[in-house]
Write an enzyme that holds these catalytic residues in place. Structure first.
Site: not given
Length: 281
Positions: A117, A48, A158
């Site tokens: 995301k 990331e 994440c």
């Protein structure tokens, strides 16, 4: 013979040391993709925010469009080395909004996926860490999967890994490998990083891999590191320390099939009582 080859492939996870100099980060990423390919990898996963420091104060400064400088480097690396490159994430700008975005490139250099995301990292652990991605970023709005000659792959970034429903949907859609570039920190990393990966792997009987930036104690946001690959039995098969490195794992799809046959939860679900569905369908 062809079937046996397709049942096993090598995954490389790059734990990159990220600096404040974008060109340096891109150069290091390109070199690491080359190294991974030379060691027989078919899929290479980057961390990331691999092209910039992680933090709300950095996102707008380092943001770029896709295609743009960083995605061109990834495309060239994928094409030159004939591998799939899962480009961790970068701050992406489109129509005045910023996203935390993972672009995926096939061995021909073509972009085959763009995952934004879905779940923004907004947390507050008193006395330890407060972080609000939503102060600058907008969330993605869709699932993200891509096909390879080996298996279908699902992508999250994440904080997405904390949401079991996402992994369940990917599994239901026949993904056998879930990839999560992520930058957990020195509070959430030691507490939850590995257990979340093992949970997603066991719950769905899939391989799970995470790619973290290498740890930089001088950074404003200190990443935990410890990039990891977990098999469908929930075992850690490869794990990094905090420093820059590449870890490797052979993804064995016959082993995955064996696990699913031995503990056949995929055929034992009670769809007459409960279900997880995608709202967009």
């Amino acid at each position: 013979m062809v079937s046996r080859v397709m049942n096993k492939f090598r995954l490389a996870v790059v734990q990159l040391q990220v600096s404040s100099i974008k060109a340096e980060n891109l150069s290091r990423a390109r070199c690491r993709v080359k190294e991974a390919a030379e060691r027989g990898s078919h899929v290479v996963l980057l961390p990331e925010c691999f092209n910039s420091p992680y933090g709300t104060s950095f996102f707008s400064k380092y943001a770029e469009k896709i295609p743009g400088e960083s995605s061109v480097v990834l495309s060239e690396a994928a094409r030159e080395h004939k591998v799939y490159v899962v480009g961790g994430s970068i701050p992406e700008e489109e129509d005045g909004k910023l996203y935390n975005t993972c672009a995926v490139f096939g061995p021909d250099g073509e972009m085959i996926l763009k995952h934004r995301k879905i779940h923004l990292f907004d947390i507050n652990v008193p006395g330890k860490i407060r972080f609000q991605e939503s102060e600058t970023l907008s969330p993605g709005r869709s699932l993200s999967m891509f096909d390879t000659p080996f298996c279908k792959v699902g992508v999250g970034i994440c904080y997405d890994i904390r949401f079991a429903e996402l992994a369940q949907l990917y599994s239901r859609k026949d993904c056998q490998l879930l990839l999560y570039p992520g930058a957990f920190n020195m509070t959430t990393g030691p507490a939850h990083w590995e257990i979340l990966q093992r949970a997603r792997a066991v719950d769905n009987q899939v391989y799970v891999a995470t790619a973290s930036p290498a740890r930089d104690e001088t950074a404003s946001y200190v990443a935990w590191g410890h990039s990891t690959v977990v098999n469908p039995w929930g075992e850690v098969v490869s794990k990094a320390g905090p420093e820059e490195t590449i870890i490797y794992a052979d993804i064995d799809l016959q082993y995955l099939a064996d696990v699913r046959q031995q503990i056949p939860i995929t055929t034992q679900r009670r769809d007459d009582i409960y279900t997880v569905t995608c709202a967009q369908e």
